[in-house]
Design a protein around this motif. Structure first.
Motif, PDB file in Angstrom:
ATOM      1  N   UNK A 317      -1.782  -3.702   7.564  1.00  0.00           N
ATOM      2  CA  UNK A 317      -0.827  -3.310   6.525  1.00  0.00           C
ATOM      3  C   UNK A 317       0.495  -4.055   6.681  1.00  0.00           C
ATOM      4  N   UNK A 318       0.949  -4.216   7.923  1.00  0.00           N
ATOM      5  CA  UNK A 318       2.203  -4.923   8.186  1.00  0.00           C
ATOM      6  C   UNK A 318       2.114  -6.365   7.673  1.00  0.00           C
ATOM      7  N   UNK A 320      -0.146  -7.751   5.577  1.00  0.00           N
ATOM      8  CA  UNK A 320      -0.596  -7.952   4.200  1.00  0.00           C
ATOM      9  C   UNK A 320       0.268  -7.237   3.167  1.00  0.00           C
ATOM     10  N   UNK A 321       1.245  -6.460   3.627  1.00  0.00           N
ATOM     11  CA  UNK A 321       2.083  -5.732   2.679  1.00  0.00           C
ATOM     12  C   UNK A 321       1.357  -4.585   2.003  1.00  0.00           C
ATOM     13  N   UNK A 322       0.421  -3.967   2.713  1.00  0.00           N
ATOM     14  CA  UNK A 322      -0.345  -2.846   2.166  1.00  0.00           C
ATOM     15  C   UNK A 322       0.229  -1.517   2.653  1.00  0.00           C
ATOM     16  N   UNK A 323      -0.066  -0.445   1.917  1.00  0.00           N
ATOM     17  CA  UNK A 323       0.361   0.895   2.328  1.00  0.00           C
ATOM     18  C   UNK A 323      -0.685   1.900   1.871  1.00  0.00           C
ATOM     19  N   UNK A 324      -1.338   2.606   2.795  1.00  0.00           N
ATOM     20  CA  UNK A 324      -2.367   3.588   2.395  1.00  0.00           C
ATOM     21  C   UNK A 324      -1.744   4.803   1.725  1.00  0.00           C
ATOM     22  N   UNK A 325      -2.482   5.357   0.779  1.00  0.00           N
ATOM     23  CA  UNK A 325      -2.017   6.543   0.053  1.00  0.00           C
ATOM     24  C   UNK A 325      -2.604   7.832   0.609  1.00  0.00           C
ATOM     25  N   UNK A 437       5.083   4.148   7.073  1.00  0.00           N
ATOM     26  CA  UNK A 437       5.907   3.271   7.911  1.00  0.00           C
ATOM     27  C   UNK A 437       5.099   2.911   9.155  1.00  0.00           C
ATOM     28  N   UNK A 438       5.334   1.713   9.665  1.00  0.00           N
ATOM     29  CA  UNK A 438       4.642   1.293  10.883  1.00  0.00           C
ATOM     30  C   UNK A 438       5.249   2.015  12.088  1.00  0.00           C
ATOM     31  N   UNK A 439       4.562   1.918  13.210  1.00  0.00           N
ATOM     32  CA  UNK A 439       4.960   2.658  14.409  1.00  0.00           C
ATOM     33  C   UNK A 439       6.188   2.054  15.078  1.00  0.00           C
TER      34      UNK A 439
END
Length: 558
Positions: A317-318, A320-325, A437-439
């Motif tokens: 995600x970081x 590729x600019x993805x964000x799970x819903x 948000x990432x860790x």
């Protein structure tokens, strides 16, 4: 009558021509490169034209730490995709390709099971569209060019004691873990020690799954570190002039594969990096393509959430600019009992107390996933022997964790057994409650990133790493690699590095034995405990019972 096996169910599937599956997503037949009648690659030209379309909702399927009892993560991914389509949503699934090594070893295939499968199952679990063979060839072309470069004068002044690039094979073969090459005299080159990894552990595989297009692919391949000179400076694949030819070999493999589920819904099956030595997710290009074509995309991450989901969030995600819903966390009553101390032979007997005792592992994963700011729902993958009291015990425990658990019967009933879960997942994804948000931030130090994952995800009390490891991390930071995420390599069976420590251990020490820089893929691998990058076959490998039957069809694959 005995229930049908996975392969019997798959063979009875009423498959549609792959062009019809593509058309349902808006992919014209001219943009499909067919491999037979039931699988095709989606052309890069078509993918390039999707950039301005809005993205659908991204749903991640992950699981508790795997046990011999089985969890069914891929089966749940397929079932949820079918379930969403059954309730009128436009959904696609994205999963990884299967490696031949585990197929002929112990694990088996990776196409789901029961009435929640992707077909053609046999093709997917064998050679499929040849992607893994292309990756193997590209990787080994580079290996050959390194030795050839040394043979013809070594212009790059490679220190042959510090060649880090090994060879790969898509098979479990312990005899190749450590080998000596170039024996036999001057004509065969300079003898040196090296070894083989399994293809899915290759950095080339990780790069294919993170690259956005062919240009990005070649840049990343060129940035791979293959050796070091005597002055410790790195030698890159581009220094050997291998990146162009490797990209040519990977041109077709870079294009995502489209197949279908038993219920004729679209499935992208592309890439397959190891989940403990790499990031364990299907390709970015497949996921992004699916998001442009469907309103809901269901994907999975390898092994338990401590490995797969953590890397999905912090690496895929970081980058590729993805964000799970929404996240679906798969668990089984059987696995809860096993975590609660019940032997595999006794899992068929009702034991509510053991279920309750084993739920700590599930609770830890719920807490970890919600820590990324993403809502989580637990999917209880139903087995025939599960009792109502045992299922209710899991539901009650999950409710106490501030989440909800839904019983899923997709294995036996296909989409009909997934209606409740599909409806709830769609509600959550549409509700917009995710605040992903990432860790850790990019600018955190590499050792601090390792410690953050160890403490916040695994609940380790300390991280031990000798001065050599710490010095290496500091050198990479000085060389400009400090902003990379870390890829933790450890056992999938426990939060700790001890595979026998089930449940939710805490306060243990996490030993970092070695660190490796995957400069092309764009992460630093921290090897914790004992991790094999070339598995071996078990005492009785599955290959012993795989054969061609009298009717010409494969037998024993499942």
């Amino acid at each position: 009558m005995a229930p049908k096996s996975d392969i019997e169910i798959a063979r009875a599937a009423q498959k549609r021509p792959i062009q019809e599956i593509g058309e349902a997503l808006g992919i014209g037949s001219e943009h499909l490169l067919p491999y037979g009648h039931d699988k095709a690659k989606v052309s890069q030209h078509f993918i390039d034209g999707l950039a301005d379309r809005p993205d659908g909702k991204l749903i991640l399927v992950t699981a508790i730490n795997p046990t011999p009892a089985g969890e069914g993560k891929t089966t749940t991914t397929v079932g949820l995709g079918d379930g969403l389509n059954a309730i009128g949503k436009k959904a696609a699934i994205c999963i990884r390709e299967a490696s031949l090594g585990p197929n002929f070893g112990m694990k088996g295939g990776a196409a789901g099971g029961g009435y929640a499968q992707v077909v053609p199952m046999e093709d997917m679990n064998l050679h499929f569209t040849g992607d893994f063979h292309a990756i193997t060839s590209a990787h080994n072309l580079l290996s050959a060019m390194i030795d050839n470069h040394v043979y013809w004068g070594n212009e790059q002044e490679i220190d042959t004691r510090r060649v880090t690039w090994r060879r790969v094979l898509d098979m479990n073969d312990r005899a190749l873990r450590q080998v000596t090459t170039s024996l036999g005299g001057v004509a065969n080159g300079f003898p040196r020690e090296t070894g083989f990894d399994i293809t899915v552990a290759s950095e080339v595989m990780a790069i294919l799954c993170l690259a956005s297009d062919l240009s990005d692919l070649q840049d990343r391949l060129g940035a791979m570190i293959v050796a070091y000179r005597r002055d410790k400076t790195p030698v890159y694949a581009r220094d050997i002039k291998a990146d162009g030819a490797m990209t040519v070999l990977l041109r077709d493999a870079m294009q995502p594969n489209l197949v279908q589920t038993l219920e004729n819904n679209p499935a992208f099956v592309h890439g397959g990096p190891f989940a403990n030595i790499a990031h364990g997710c299907n390709s970015v290009i497949a996921t992004k393509t699916a998001l442009k074509l469907a309103d809901y995309v269901v994907t999975e991450a390898g092994f338990g959430a401590d490995l797969g989901a953590e890397k999905f969030m912090n690496i895929k995600c970081r980058k590729a600019g993805l964000a799970p819903d929404c996240v679906v966390l798969v668990a089984t009553v059987r696995a809860m009992k096993m975590n609660g101390g019940v032997a595999k032979a006794d899992l068929g007997t009702e034991n509510v107390d053991a279920v309750k005792a084993g739920c700590a592992n599930l609770g830890r994963h719920i807490e970890n996933v919600t820590g990324f700011g993403v809502p989580v729902v637990v999917g209880i993958n139903h087995f025939a022997g599960d009792t109502d009291a045992e299922v209710q015990a899991v539901k009650d425990y999950v409710a106490g964790q501030g989440a909800e658990a839904i019983l899923c019967k997709h294995w036996a009933d296909g989409s009909k057994g997934m209606t409740e879960m599909a409806t709830r997942v769609a509600e959550i994804a549409d509700g917009g409650s995710a605040n992903f948000s990432t860790l850790y931030p990019d600018d955190m130090g590499l050792m601090e990133k390792i410690e953050t994952v160890a403490q916040k995800i695994y609940r380790a009390g300390s991280v031990s790493a000798d001065s050599k490891v710490r010095k290496q991390l500091a050198e990479w930071e000085e060389q400009g690699h400090g902003a990379l995420p870390v890829c933790m390599a450890k056992t999938q069976y426990s939060f700790s590095t001890d595979p026998t420590q089930r449940g939710a251990p805490e306060g243990f020490d996490l030993p970092v034995r070695e660190v490796r820089l995957s400069a092309g893929a764009g992460f630093v691998v921290a090897i914790c405990g004992e991790i094999m990058t070339m598995p071996g076959l078990p005492r009785q490998p599955a290959a012993e019972s795989i054969r061609i039957g009298p009717d010409g069809e494969v037998e024993g694959l499942f």
